[in-house]
Design an enzyme around this catalytic site. Structure first.
Site, PDB file in Angstrom:
ATOM      1  N   HIS A 165       0.838  -1.204   0.000  1.00 51.77           N
ATOM      2  CA  HIS A 165       0.000   0.000   0.000  1.00 51.77           C
ATOM      3  C   HIS A 165       0.874   1.256   0.000  1.00 51.77           C
ATOM      4  CE1 HIS A 165      -3.716   2.240   1.532  1.00 51.77           C
ATOM      5  NE2 HIS A 165      -2.740   3.128   1.647  1.00 51.77           N
ATOM      6  N   GLU A 166       1.822   1.305   0.922  1.00 53.35           N
ATOM      7  CA  GLU A 166       2.651   2.503   1.053  1.00 53.35           C
ATOM      8  C   GLU A 166       3.632   2.644  -0.109  1.00 53.35           C
ATOM      9  OE1 GLU A 166       1.366   4.326   3.123  1.00 53.35           O
ATOM     10  OE2 GLU A 166       0.324   2.873   4.379  1.00 53.35           O
ATOM     11  N   HIS A 169       2.010   4.498  -2.856  1.00 52.01           N
ATOM     12  CA  HIS A 169       2.096   5.946  -2.630  1.00 52.01           C
ATOM     13  C   HIS A 169       3.460   6.481  -3.065  1.00 52.01           C
ATOM     14  CE1 HIS A 169      -1.712   6.090  -0.730  1.00 52.01           C
ATOM     15  NE2 HIS A 169      -1.351   5.706   0.488  1.00 52.01           N
TER      16      HIS A 169
END
Length: 267
Positions: A165-166, A169
């Site tokens: 997820h990160e 980003h």
């Protein structure tokens, strides 16, 4: 009579001292247990990170793609930190402040330390920085930084999904001029993509959360939208209209599977 009173006073004092000693002993044991638990949480989390970087194909693919895009992350890009009572599993970015009234050597994060601070910024610290920017006394920028909240990571799968997820980003920040602090559409888009591609809205995860019910069709999109709205609300600049920003960005960003050629669940 005086001797009796003296004896009672002495006994009372002795009892008080004994009670204080017992309380101190209990407090010391609790503090030791807390310290040992934190150390264990950190050790376990760091092992999950190393396993993810060495063994998980999705985490490895995303990390390598970040390098191919020309963004070489710091060696400690992914860190395990004590998030206190913060009810999150992970986060991306350190909000760094540049004091516009004194630009010389004024770059710092919310804690007054360098960007390599060993603890996650609190929501209150981030809100304070954003308020200063809105007042015109500071400008902010987002530095690449991934942290896992060591006490909130449930297992290795949870850690790997959080890392993925990160990293999404990080990729978005690398390939675009993303400004999620000030541009709420940017923030909504990267949250939609991260929720969609990291595996956190897989039907099995939703089933484990008790969110599936009988609605198997479309559950993924509903999950992504719900979780993206929650994330966007964490930004004070975007909180009031978080759902509107997610709705506005949803169709385009939900379909954007970069850097995957297709959705990872379909590979």
């Amino acid at each position: 009579m005086q001797s009796s009173d003296t004896t009672k006073a002495s006994a009372s004092s002795s009892n008080s001292e004994e009670e204080a000693s017992i309380i101190d002993s209990i407090t010391a044991r609790e503090s030791q247990k807390t310290a040992e638990q934190k150390a264990q949480d950190k050790s376990t989390c760091e092992q999950y990170v190393q396993n993810g970087l060495k063994r998980d194909v999705t985490v490895q693919f995303l990390y390598e793609r970040l390098l191919k895009l020309g963004c070489r992350p710091p060696d400690d890009l992914i860190r395990c930190v004590d998030c206190g009572t913060k009810p999150v599993a992970a986060g991306f970015g350190v909000v760094e402040e540049i004091d516009v009234s004194n630009t010389a050597d004024s770059s710092r994060n919310a804690n007054g330390n360098s960007s390599s601070s060993s603890c996650a910024q609190t929501q209150q610290e981030i809100n304070t920085l954003i308020a200063k920017q809105n007042d015109g006394t500071a400008t902010l920028k987002l530095l690449p930084d991934i942290f896992l909240c060591q006490q909130n990571i449930q297992n290795e799968t949870h850690a790997r999904e959080s890392m993925a997820h990160e990293l999404i980003h990080a990729i978005d920040m690398c390939r675009t001029k993303m400004d999620p602090i000030n541009n709420c559409i940017h923030m909504a888009c990267t949250e939609i993509r991260a929720e969609n591609l990291a595996g956190e809205c897989h039907w099995l995860r939703e089933l484990q959360r008790g969110r599936m019910g009988t609605n198997f069709v479309g559950h993924g999109a509903e999950c992504v939208k719900r979780r993206a709205i929650r994330s966007v609300k964490a930004n004070p600049n975007c909180a009031e209209k978080a759902a509107d920003y997610v709705d506005a960005a949803f169709d385009r960003c939900f379909k954007d599977t970069f850097p995957f050629d297709r959705h990872p669940n379909l590979r």
